[in-house]
Design an enzyme around this catalytic site. Structure first.
Site, short mmCIF file in Angstrom:
data_model
loop_
_atom_site.label_atom_id
_atom_site.label_comp_id
_atom_site.label_asym_id
_atom_site.label_seq_id
_atom_site.Cartn_x
_atom_site.Cartn_y
_atom_site.Cartn_z
N ARG A 50 0.83 -1.22 0.00
CA ARG A 50 0.00 0.00 0.00
C ARG A 50 0.86 1.26 0.00
O ARG A 50 0.42 2.33 -0.40
CB ARG A 50 -0.96 0.01 1.20
N TYR A 104 -11.59 15.70 -19.91
CA TYR A 104 -12.31 14.43 -19.75
C TYR A 104 -13.47 14.64 -18.76
O TYR A 104 -13.30 15.29 -17.72
CB TYR A 104 -11.31 13.39 -19.24
N ASP A 176 -2.71 16.90 -17.93
CA ASP A 176 -3.08 15.52 -18.23
C ASP A 176 -2.65 15.25 -19.67
O ASP A 176 -3.22 15.81 -20.61
CB ASP A 176 -4.59 15.32 -18.06
N LYS A 201 -4.37 3.66 -20.48
CA LYS A 201 -4.42 3.93 -21.91
C LYS A 201 -3.10 3.55 -22.58
O LYS A 201 -2.68 2.41 -22.48
CB LYS A 201 -4.83 5.39 -22.12
C1 LIG Z 1 -7.73 12.13 -20.52
C2 LIG Z 1 -8.11 11.18 -19.42
N1 LIG Z 1 -7.65 11.40 -18.19
C3 LIG Z 1 -7.96 10.57 -17.16
C4 LIG Z 1 -8.79 9.48 -17.34
C5 LIG Z 1 -9.14 8.59 -16.18
O1 LIG Z 1 -8.40 7.41 -16.27
P1 LIG Z 1 -8.85 6.01 -15.59
O2 LIG Z 1 -10.01 5.51 -16.35
O3 LIG Z 1 -7.60 5.18 -15.73
O4 LIG Z 1 -9.18 6.30 -14.16
C6 LIG Z 1 -9.28 9.22 -18.62
C7 LIG Z 1 -10.18 8.06 -18.85
O5 LIG Z 1 -10.73 7.90 -19.90
C8 LIG Z 1 -8.94 10.10 -19.68
O6 LIG Z 1 -9.40 9.89 -20.92
#
Ligand SMILES: Cc1ncc(COP(=O)(O)O)c(C=O)c1O
Length: 384
Positions: A50, A104, A176, A201
């Site tokens: 953890r 997102y 991001d 991803k």
């Molecule tokens: C640009 C982006 N950031 C963050 C996330 C969140 O990721 P996770 O689904 O691994 O929690 C996503 C999910 O689709 C995303 O497309």
């Protein structure tokens, strides 16, 4: 010994190259252990999965930091976990977060529904309106958040003017970079302090793991790690091993994703059935010049709008065979989804349309299959 910095493909396979000891395995084992033997009377930090100090977690974090050009990184159990803890590491009650409005939907919900509960105010800026960033900074602003390329509209945001504002006001710039991966774009090289990725991803790339990553300065990552230990967001060792395995082929996968994304977008752009094709590699994309200057590849994500809106989109989706109708993206297999029902569900149709996602918008993630096969599937779904 040469001081040459290894390239991204070498880094993603080896980390910093080092001579292996005799008889050690070429592929590190999965350390599927919650805890590790502790020396009696030792006041050293204990090893406990953890805490994020399991060797699988540590090795992956080290490689990811190298790929992003960051001092340090930490791997978490999801991209959302990464976004949440990165923000909690910089924001306190009473603080203000200035965010791009092209983000997102899950991140948007986190900001709107959760950060307020901690007394953190969030306001949004249309990210290409450079003057708005400066104008929107308040006395209480502590951080700026930007996503680039944007999900699902594929806009490529110029970080330079935003980084300038962040620097001038002493704000942390969090980016991001999930849609590019560090192969196509490294935000830290463009003025970001912190990079957040959904490792679900491209980093993993095989649609079999949920994971997240944060990279930045050593002191910032120490704070995210402290929060991770308390909020319980560490990644399972086996999941970390799988992401590390995926990471080894990241650079070559990205080459194919980039080639397939471009081939599909160029094909779609000349099909009369499509009203609009969103891809930064197309010369008529609003950010094409900037994207060509800052990205090492335009990626595998393509936004498609069919004439005929939702009805036409649903008819089209039902005919696809190779391309799978499923949320998520950036895996080896091509996936397609409707943001109105997935990533941006929960927003009103008007609010979605304002950020460039009309109903009927399709988000296509081009996998690494053979491009002619992806195109043939799209073609037959158009009824040809
Ligand atoms: C640009 C982006 N950031 C963050 C996330 C969140 O990721 P996770 O689904 O691994 O929690 C996503 C999910 O689709 C995303 O497309």
């Amino acid at each position: 010994m040469s001081t040459r910095r290894p390239g991204p493909s070498t880094l993603s396979i080896h980390g910093l190259p080092h001579r292996r000891a005799d008889w050690t395995p070429v592929v590190g084992p999965v350390m599927q252990s919650a805890t590790f033997v502790n020396p009696v009377g030792s006041s050293e930090e204990v090893l406990y999965s953890r805490y994020g100090n399991n060797p699988n977690q540590v090795e992956l974090a080290r490689k990811y930091a190298l790929l992003e050009g960051a001092e340090a990184a930490v791997i978490l159990s999801s991209g959302m976990g990464a976004t949440a803890l990165a923000h909690l590491a910089v924001l306190r009650p009473g603080d203000h977060l200035l965010a791009s409005e092209w983000i997102y939907g899950g991140t948007r919900r986190l900001f709107d529904d959760e950060l307020g509960r901690f007394g953190i105010e969030v306001s949004y800026v249309e990210p290409t309106q450079h003057r708005l960033w400066r104008k929107s900074v308040k006395k209480s602003t502590r951080a700026i958040f930007v996503e680039t390329p944007t999900n699902p509209t594929l806009r490529v945001i110029d970080l330079a003017p935003i980084a300038q504002v962040a620097k001038e006001f002493g704000l942390a710039l969090l980016v991001d970079g999930t849609f590019a991966s560090p192969i196509n774009f490294r935000p830290i090289e463009h003025g970001a302090d912190v990079v957040i990725s959904s490792a679900t991803k491209y980093l993993n790339g095989h649609s079999d793991v949920i994971a997240g990553a944060v990279a930045g300065s050593a002191s910032f990552i120490e704070e995210v790690t402290r929060l991770m230990r308390l909020w319980g967001q560490s990644i399972d060792p086996h999941a970390a091993w799988l992401v590390e395995r995926g990471l080894r082929t990241l650079a070559v996968r990205m080459e194919r994703h980039n080639a397939n994304g471009l081939a599909v977008a160029e094909w779609a752009a000349v099909q009369p059935e499509f009203l609009a094709v969103h891809y930064p590699g197309l010369p008529n994309h609003p950010d094409h010049t900037h994207a060509a200057a800052v990205l090492h590849g335009f990626g595998g994500m393509v936004g498609l709008q069919l004439r005929g809106g939702v009805r036409a989109a649903e008819r089209f989706l039902k005919k696809l065979k190779l391309i799978t109708h499923a949320p998520s993206l950036a895996g080896v297999e091509s996936l397609i989804s409707e943001p109105r029902l997935t990533s941006h569900k929960g927003m009103s149709a008007d609010a979605r349309a304002r950020i460039g996602i009309p109903d009927g918008f399709l988000r296509l993630s081009c996998g690494i299959e053979d491009a002619p096969d992806i195109i043939a599937d799209l073609e037959q779904a158009l009824g040809r």
